[in-house]
Design a protein around this motif. Sequence first.
Motif, mmCIF file in Angstrom:
data_model
loop_
_atom_site.group_PDB
_atom_site.id
_atom_site.type_symbol
_atom_site.label_atom_id
_atom_site.label_comp_id
_atom_site.label_asym_id
_atom_site.label_seq_id
_atom_site.Cartn_x
_atom_site.Cartn_y
_atom_site.Cartn_z
ATOM 1 N N LEU A 51 30.753 -38.371 46.493
ATOM 2 C CA LEU A 51 29.531 -37.574 46.374
ATOM 3 C C LEU A 51 29.073 -37.555 44.927
ATOM 4 O O LEU A 51 29.854 -37.202 44.028
ATOM 5 C CB LEU A 51 29.788 -36.154 46.870
ATOM 6 C CG LEU A 51 28.652 -35.139 46.812
ATOM 7 C CD1 LEU A 51 27.439 -35.602 47.601
ATOM 8 C CD2 LEU A 51 29.137 -33.785 47.340
ATOM 9 N N TYR A 52 27.832 -37.951 44.699
ATOM 10 C CA TYR A 52 27.263 -38.027 43.359
ATOM 11 C C TYR A 52 26.003 -37.168 43.279
ATOM 12 O O TYR A 52 25.315 -36.951 44.272
ATOM 13 C CB TYR A 52 26.873 -39.475 43.013
ATOM 14 C CG TYR A 52 28.029 -40.435 42.881
ATOM 15 C CD1 TYR A 52 28.501 -40.820 41.623
ATOM 16 C CD2 TYR A 52 28.643 -40.974 44.001
ATOM 17 C CE1 TYR A 52 29.548 -41.713 41.498
ATOM 18 C CE2 TYR A 52 29.701 -41.862 43.885
ATOM 19 C CZ TYR A 52 30.147 -42.236 42.633
ATOM 20 O OH TYR A 52 31.195 -43.114 42.519
ATOM 21 N N ALA A 53 25.682 -36.710 42.064
ATOM 22 C CA ALA A 53 24.436 -35.990 41.810
ATOM 23 C C ALA A 53 23.968 -36.322 40.404
ATOM 24 O O ALA A 53 24.742 -36.810 39.572
ATOM 25 C CB ALA A 53 24.626 -34.481 41.971
ATOM 26 N N THR A 59 19.752 -31.133 41.847
ATOM 27 C CA THR A 59 20.580 -32.018 42.665
ATOM 28 C C THR A 59 21.993 -31.462 42.813
ATOM 29 O O THR A 59 22.612 -31.593 43.875
ATOM 30 C CB THR A 59 20.647 -33.435 42.075
ATOM 31 O OG1 THR A 59 21.280 -33.403 40.786
ATOM 32 C CG2 THR A 59 19.266 -34.042 41.953
ATOM 33 N N GLN A 60 22.498 -30.847 41.763
ATOM 34 C CA GLN A 60 23.851 -30.291 41.837
ATOM 35 C C GLN A 60 23.905 -29.094 42.785
ATOM 36 O O GLN A 60 24.873 -28.916 43.533
ATOM 37 C CB GLN A 60 24.327 -29.919 40.439
ATOM 38 C CG GLN A 60 24.465 -31.137 39.528
ATOM 39 C CD GLN A 60 24.727 -30.768 38.084
ATOM 40 O OE1 GLN A 60 25.564 -29.921 37.790
ATOM 41 N NE2 GLN A 60 24.002 -31.392 37.169
ATOM 42 N N ALA A 63 23.873 -30.536 46.258
ATOM 43 C CA ALA A 63 25.135 -31.176 46.628
ATOM 44 C C ALA A 63 26.258 -30.172 46.865
ATOM 45 O O ALA A 63 27.236 -30.491 47.561
ATOM 46 C CB ALA A 63 25.559 -32.154 45.538
ATOM 47 N N ALA A 64 26.154 -28.970 46.303
ATOM 48 C CA ALA A 64 27.270 -28.013 46.338
ATOM 49 C C ALA A 64 27.750 -27.664 47.749
ATOM 50 O O ALA A 64 28.963 -27.684 48.003
ATOM 51 C CB ALA A 64 26.885 -26.749 45.568
ATOM 52 N N ALA A 67 29.674 -30.623 49.086
ATOM 53 C CA ALA A 67 30.950 -30.774 48.389
ATOM 54 C C ALA A 67 31.977 -29.780 48.909
ATOM 55 O O ALA A 67 33.152 -30.127 49.126
ATOM 56 C CB ALA A 67 30.751 -30.599 46.891
ATOM 57 N N GLU A 73 34.692 -33.637 44.942
ATOM 58 C CA GLU A 73 34.127 -33.334 43.624
ATOM 59 C C GLU A 73 32.743 -33.972 43.540
ATOM 60 O O GLU A 73 32.541 -35.102 44.017
ATOM 61 C CB GLU A 73 35.023 -33.914 42.537
ATOM 62 C CG GLU A 73 34.449 -33.820 41.134
ATOM 63 C CD GLU A 73 35.244 -34.624 40.117
ATOM 64 O OE1 GLU A 73 34.867 -34.586 38.934
ATOM 65 O OE2 GLU A 73 36.210 -35.295 40.518
ATOM 66 N N VAL A 74 31.800 -33.247 42.955
ATOM 67 C CA VAL A 74 30.485 -33.825 42.705
ATOM 68 C C VAL A 74 30.539 -34.594 41.392
ATOM 69 O O VAL A 74 30.801 -34.014 40.335
ATOM 70 C CB VAL A 74 29.390 -32.745 42.630
ATOM 71 C CG1 VAL A 74 28.035 -33.386 42.349
ATOM 72 C CG2 VAL A 74 29.327 -31.941 43.915
ATOM 73 N N ARG A 75 30.329 -35.877 41.447
ATOM 74 C CA ARG A 75 30.348 -36.721 40.253
ATOM 75 C C ARG A 75 28.943 -36.738 39.655
ATOM 76 O O ARG A 75 28.020 -37.313 40.230
ATOM 77 C CB ARG A 75 30.812 -38.128 40.605
ATOM 78 C CG ARG A 75 32.150 -38.148 41.331
ATOM 79 C CD ARG A 75 32.562 -39.554 41.697
ATOM 80 N NE ARG A 75 33.748 -39.546 42.542
ATOM 81 C CZ ARG A 75 34.376 -40.647 42.964
ATOM 82 N NH1 ARG A 75 33.902 -41.847 42.619
ATOM 83 N NH2 ARG A 75 35.447 -40.547 43.729
ATOM 84 N N VAL A 76 28.772 -36.117 38.529
ATOM 85 C CA VAL A 76 27.456 -35.987 37.901
ATOM 86 C C VAL A 76 27.196 -37.214 37.026
ATOM 87 O O VAL A 76 27.994 -37.530 36.133
ATOM 88 C CB VAL A 76 27.377 -34.697 37.062
ATOM 89 C CG1 VAL A 76 26.037 -34.603 36.347
ATOM 90 C CG2 VAL A 76 27.589 -33.479 37.964
#
Length: 224
Positions: A51-53, A59-60, A63-64, A67, A73-76
Motif C-alpha cells: 500500500l502506497y500513498a 492520500t494518507q 489510505a489509513a 491500512a 504499512e502505508v509507504r509514503v
Amino acid sequence: MRLLLIRHGQTPSNVRRLLDTAAPGPALTPLGERQAAALPAALADERIGALYASTLLRTQLTAAPLAAELGLEVRVRAGLRELAAGELEMRGDGAAISTYLSTVFAWSAGDTGRPMPGGETGQEALARIDAVVAEAAAEGVTAALVGHGAAIRMWTAARVRNAAVDEIGHRELENTGVITVSGSPAEGWRLERWTGAPVDAEGPGAAVGPAGETTDELPDTPTA
C-alpha cells in the motif's frame, strides 16, 4: 501483477473546484472521510500486499482505513504527489483548469517536454510516477497506490496500452475511484477496470474537483 490506482477522498478544494496541488494540502471533507472508510469493503476481494500513498495529507488519510484493515504499512512516496499546478495553483477559473488539463493530456500524448506554467514537465512527472510503479511491481503482489486525479489519469493514458488519451480525458475519475491495471514495467500495462467511488457521491456537494473532471466542457485553451 496488478496495480490499483486509487484517487484520494474528497477535499474542500475539490468542492471549491480549485487546483490545489501543493504540500501538505487539505484534509478530507466528511464525504471524503466516508469514502475512505468505505474502501476496505469495496476492495475486500482484492489480495492487496502493498500500500502506497503520496506525501500529501489527503492520500494518507484515504489510505489509513485500508491500512488498518489489511495490517499494512502505508509507504509514503513523493513520486505519487499530484501534478504541480505551478502558476495555476489555487485557481479555479475555466482558463486555468483548461490550461492545466490540456497540458496534462499533452504529456500523455507524448509532448512530455512541454512544461506546466511555472511547474514540472511531463518527462519529470512520468519519471517520478514510473519509479514508484517500478518499486511496487518489484514486490510481485497486488499493490494499491493512493494518489491524485490528474497524476493517475495522465499516467494511465500515457502508459496503459488499451487506454487512449482521448478516452481518458473524457472519463471522470471520482474521489476514491479505482483504476485497475495489470502487467509490468517491462511488458507494459493493460486496463482491467475503472470503478467509481465506493460511496454514492452524486448530488449537491459531490464535486470531484478539476483534476478528476472530464475535458468535455472545458473552454478552449489559449495557444499563446
